[in-house]
Design a protein around this motif. Structure first.
Motif, mmCIF file in Angstrom:
data_model
loop_
_atom_site.group_PDB
_atom_site.id
_atom_site.type_symbol
_atom_site.label_atom_id
_atom_site.label_comp_id
_atom_site.label_asym_id
_atom_site.label_seq_id
_atom_site.Cartn_x
_atom_site.Cartn_y
_atom_site.Cartn_z
ATOM 1 N N LYS A 40 66.785 138.780 83.540
ATOM 2 C CA LYS A 40 65.406 138.605 83.308
ATOM 3 C C LYS A 40 65.113 139.183 81.873
ATOM 4 C CE LYS A 40 64.321 138.931 88.149
ATOM 5 N NZ LYS A 40 63.775 140.138 89.086
ATOM 6 N N TRP A 61 57.258 144.839 79.785
ATOM 7 C CA TRP A 61 58.107 144.351 80.919
ATOM 8 C C TRP A 61 59.562 144.718 80.581
ATOM 9 C CZ3 TRP A 61 55.825 138.968 81.542
ATOM 10 C CH2 TRP A 61 54.448 138.850 81.866
ATOM 11 N N THR A 100 60.354 143.688 84.869
ATOM 12 C CA THR A 100 60.283 142.292 84.409
ATOM 13 C C THR A 100 60.351 141.440 85.375
ATOM 14 O OG1 THR A 100 61.673 141.282 82.697
ATOM 15 C CG2 THR A 100 63.013 142.400 84.402
ATOM 16 N N TYR A 101 60.091 140.022 84.881
ATOM 17 C CA TYR A 101 60.053 139.090 85.793
ATOM 18 C C TYR A 101 61.088 137.629 85.476
ATOM 19 C CZ TYR A 101 55.337 141.115 86.617
ATOM 20 O OH TYR A 101 54.386 142.312 87.162
ATOM 21 N N TYR A 106 52.852 134.020 84.221
ATOM 22 C CA TYR A 106 52.168 135.483 84.454
ATOM 23 C C TYR A 106 50.832 135.542 83.834
ATOM 24 C CZ TYR A 106 56.729 135.573 86.727
ATOM 25 O OH TYR A 106 57.987 135.467 87.342
#
Length: 172
Positions: A40, A61, A100-101, A106
């Motif tokens: 990620k 993030w 984090t994604y 988002y």
């Protein structure tokens, strides 16, 4: 009578502030990548003025759960953000930093006059979104805008590798 005028004045000022309040919405897309080893990305989202000064950090993030703050050591891979704001910050930052994604879109919404937009004065700005990924690449996208806007407006920029579509919407 003076208290009444003061109370009335405060009510009028509050009503004007609500009328002049603006909303800023940022949408960050992280693309799904076909790679052998996927991590990620770390992502930083901030606003700079036309003299390249950071006026607001909106989001950072990173791997906040790594033992002994180990995730912080990779923040410097987001080079532009690190040089302009990151190295002077002590992480984590309440309301700014988070995990984090993975792939997806988002959304973040902010209101004028409230943190983190409380210092945003009328002028020319750039929304900057930077992503860096272990065993991957790095990408920086700039979205110029004027603050405030008289009418609702949306700006879009398309990333080419680590970031997908970045969208900035301002509603007066």
């Amino acid at each position: 009578m003076k208290l009444y005028k003061t109370g009335l004045m405060m009510a009028v000022l509050a009503a004007c502030a609500q009328v002049n309040a603006a909303d800023l919405k940022v949408s960050v897309e992280i693309p799904e990548l076909e790679v052998a080893e996927y991590h990620k990305p770390y992502v930083a989202v901030w606003i700079e003025d036309d003299s390249n000064k950071v006026v607001s950090n909106l989001a950072v993030w990173y791997d906040v759960d790594m033992r002994n703050g180990g995730g912080e050591k990779w923040l410097k891979d987001m080079r532009q953000w690190w040089r302009r704001a990151g190295r002077a910050m002590e992480m984590p930052v309440d309301g700014v930093s988070g995990a984090t994604y993975g792939p997806g879109s988002y959304d973040m919404e902010f209101t004028a006059g409230k943190a983190p937009l409380s210092e945003l004065q009328p002028g020319k700005y750039r929304l900057r979104v930077e992503a860096a990924r272990e065993v991957g690449g790095r990408e920086l996208i700039n979205v110029p805008f004027n603050w405030p806007q008289n009418n609702p407006v949306t700006f879009k920029k398309q990333g080419s590798s680590e970031l997908g579509t970045i969208e900035l919407t301002i509603k007066p």
